[in-house]
Design an enzyme around this catalytic site. Structure first.
Site, short mmCIF file in Angstrom:
data_model
loop_
_atom_site.label_atom_id
_atom_site.label_comp_id
_atom_site.label_asym_id
_atom_site.label_seq_id
_atom_site.Cartn_x
_atom_site.Cartn_y
_atom_site.Cartn_z
N ALA A 54 47.17 42.70 47.87
CA ALA A 54 47.14 42.39 49.30
C ALA A 54 47.33 43.65 50.13
O ALA A 54 47.96 44.60 49.69
CB ALA A 54 48.26 41.40 49.64
N TYR A 119 47.13 39.59 59.83
CA TYR A 119 47.53 39.43 58.43
C TYR A 119 47.45 37.96 58.00
O TYR A 119 46.78 37.63 57.01
CB TYR A 119 48.96 39.96 58.24
CG TYR A 119 49.56 39.61 56.89
CD1 TYR A 119 49.00 40.10 55.71
CD2 TYR A 119 50.67 38.77 56.79
CE1 TYR A 119 49.55 39.76 54.47
CE2 TYR A 119 51.22 38.43 55.57
CZ TYR A 119 50.66 38.93 54.41
OH TYR A 119 51.19 38.59 53.19
N LYS A 123 44.84 36.25 55.29
CA LYS A 123 45.32 35.57 54.08
C LYS A 123 44.83 34.11 54.06
O LYS A 123 44.46 33.58 53.00
CB LYS A 123 46.85 35.60 54.01
CG LYS A 123 47.46 36.98 53.77
CD LYS A 123 47.22 37.55 52.38
CE LYS A 123 47.94 36.83 51.27
NZ LYS A 123 47.84 37.55 49.98
N1 LIG Z 1 56.33 41.12 50.25
C1 LIG Z 1 56.50 40.04 51.00
O1 LIG Z 1 57.50 39.90 51.72
C2 LIG Z 1 55.46 38.93 50.96
C3 LIG Z 1 55.64 37.80 51.79
C4 LIG Z 1 54.70 36.77 51.74
C5 LIG Z 1 53.61 36.86 50.90
N2 LIG Z 1 53.46 37.97 50.13
C6 LIG Z 1 52.28 38.04 49.26
O2 LIG Z 1 52.74 38.25 47.94
C7 LIG Z 1 51.80 39.04 47.22
C8 LIG Z 1 52.51 40.15 46.47
O3 LIG Z 1 53.30 40.93 47.36
P1 LIG Z 1 54.27 42.08 46.81
O4 LIG Z 1 55.50 42.04 47.65
O5 LIG Z 1 54.38 41.99 45.33
O6 LIG Z 1 53.41 43.38 47.22
P2 LIG Z 1 53.25 44.78 46.49
O7 LIG Z 1 54.50 45.18 45.78
O8 LIG Z 1 52.73 45.71 47.55
O9 LIG Z 1 52.14 44.51 45.39
C9 LIG Z 1 50.78 44.40 45.68
C10 LIG Z 1 50.00 44.93 44.50
O10 LIG Z 1 48.59 44.81 44.78
C11 LIG Z 1 47.97 46.10 44.63
N3 LIG Z 1 46.86 46.21 45.57
C12 LIG Z 1 46.92 46.41 46.90
N4 LIG Z 1 45.69 46.46 47.43
C13 LIG Z 1 44.83 46.31 46.39
C14 LIG Z 1 43.42 46.28 46.30
N5 LIG Z 1 42.64 46.45 47.39
N6 LIG Z 1 42.86 46.09 45.07
C15 LIG Z 1 43.63 45.94 43.97
N7 LIG Z 1 44.98 45.97 44.00
C16 LIG Z 1 45.56 46.16 45.20
C17 LIG Z 1 49.06 47.09 44.93
O11 LIG Z 1 48.75 48.36 44.41
P3 LIG Z 1 49.06 49.71 45.24
O12 LIG Z 1 50.45 49.58 45.78
O13 LIG Z 1 48.91 50.80 44.23
O14 LIG Z 1 48.03 49.76 46.34
C18 LIG Z 1 50.25 46.42 44.24
O15 LIG Z 1 50.25 46.65 42.86
C19 LIG Z 1 50.75 39.50 48.26
O16 LIG Z 1 49.61 38.70 48.10
C20 LIG Z 1 51.38 39.22 49.60
O17 LIG Z 1 50.40 38.87 50.58
C21 LIG Z 1 54.36 39.00 50.13
#
Ligand SMILES: NC(=O)c1ccc[n+]([C@@H]2O[C@H](COP(=O)([O-])OP(=O)(O)OC[C@H]3O[C@@H](n4cnc5c(N)ncnc54)[C@H](OP(=O)(O)O)[C@@H]3O)[C@@H](O)[C@H]2O)c1
Length: 289
Positions: A54, A119, A123
């Site tokens: 994301a 955002y 999504k």
């Molecule tokens: N964090 C929150 O508070 C939160 C809240 C609600 C929903 N979410 C959802 O939960 C999910 C996971 O979040 P998270 O907190 O685990 O985030 P994260 O730690 O930033 O993990 C996202 C992963 O996706 C990879 N990624 C990003 N852009 C990409 C692309 N274009 N192609 C392939 N890989 C890509 C990132 O790699 P790089 O870092 O190397 O780019 C990272 O490994 C997301 O879908 C997000 O929308 C998160």
């Protein structure tokens, strides 16, 4: 697993370890590249694909809407299209920000979405494209995630930010007018694994039970740690320019409750997280099984 090295992805990999999941990071696959997604997934021949990839820095999404839609919407469609070709289950991790926030009770899976920023809109578009493209799909909405690995895209998570700022003696002003349901990555990962195991499809909410404002969450962190940290109440409009955020993004999950899979309260999850991160003493490994 796409986005495997990320905050949620790393806990998903751990929880699903018995299935020997293949973890792909951003260096392995770019979700916005349809041909690459298909080639990478064809090489794995998966039964199920979970995508956590994301672009989720909310303010930056507002400034770069094309990039938000390229990753969160078209990227999701590319993964779903590959899943359709490979007859794999497509699991898309989504967000509480698909909701508008004007409702006075927590949002259930049956409540209509209505995002208020780029955002959330990108999504939601990703959710719709997954549903329109993959024959078998699961959308799992999480919120305000805190996991041991910390979010790569956000440079950590809220709990660690609060702890670091308090240690540095910084003034702490935290918004008290936005309500959300904190999600412990380990608990939500266990839910995703159980849903896949049970063959459940559709939209499901996987936040921890309950809701609080960011101020209340910060206060709970310091209360658990036994630290006397002065906290000031802020407002979301304090930041300029303020990206619109849902006033109430609390999630409920009648679906998970009916399945007997509802995660515990966020206060309980926070305590286990603080132990797992070594901020509080506890039984080492108690939450890592
Ligand atoms: N964090 C929150 O508070 C939160 C809240 C609600 C929903 N979410 C959802 O939960 C999910 C996971 O979040 P998270 O907190 O685990 O985030 P994260 O730690 O930033 O993990 C996202 C992963 O996706 C990879 N990624 C990003 N852009 C990409 C692309 N274009 N192609 C392939 N890989 C890509 C990132 O790699 P790089 O870092 O190397 O780019 C990272 O490994 C997301 O879908 C997000 O929308 C998160």
């Amino acid at each position: 697993m796409i986005g495997a090295p990320g905050q949620f992805g790393s806990d998903l990999m751990r929880v699903m370890a018995a299935w020997a999941p293949v973890g792909l990071g951003h260096a392995d696959v770019e979700v916005a590249d349809a041909a690459q997604v298909l080639a990478r997934l064809e090489a794995v021949a998966p039964d199920a694909v979970v995508t956590c990839a994301a672009f989720h820095r909310v303010d930056e999404c507002e400034r770069r809407p094309e990039e938000a839609f390229r990753v969160n919407a078209l990227g999701a469609r590319n993964v779903a299209a590959a899943c359709a070709r490979l007859r794999a289950l497509c699991v898309y991790v989504s967000t509480d920000y698909v909701f508008g926030g004007e409702q006075d009770r927590p949002y259930a899976e049956t409540d209509p979405p209505g995002p208020v920023n780029v955002y959330g809109t990108s999504k939601l578009a990703g959710e719709f494209l997954v549903a329109a493209t993959a024959p078998r799909w699961l959308v799992v909405r999480v919120a305000s995630v805190f996991g041991v690995a910390g979010a790569r895209g956000k440079g950590g998570n809220f709990v660690e930010t609060m702890i670091a700022k308090a240690r540095a003696g910084e003034r702490l002003r935290v918004v008290d007018d936005l309500v959300m349901s904190p999600t412990y990555a380990a608990d939500a990962a266990a839910v995703v694994a159980a849903l896949i195991r049970g063959g459940h499809l559709g939209v499901i909410h996987a936040a921890n039970a309950g809701a609080c404002t960011w101020f209340e969450f910060a206060a709970a962190i310091f209360r658990e740690l036994g630290w006397d940290v002065p906290l000031e109440r802020g407002r979301s409009s304090d930041a300029a320019p303020a990206t619109r955020r849902p006033r109430n993004a609390a999630l409920a999950s009648p679906r998970l409750a009916a399945l007997g899979l509802a995660p515990p309260a966020w206060q309980d999850a926070l305590r286990r997280y603080l132990v797992a991160r070594g901020h509080l003493p506890g039984v080492v490994g108690a939450d890592r099984g």
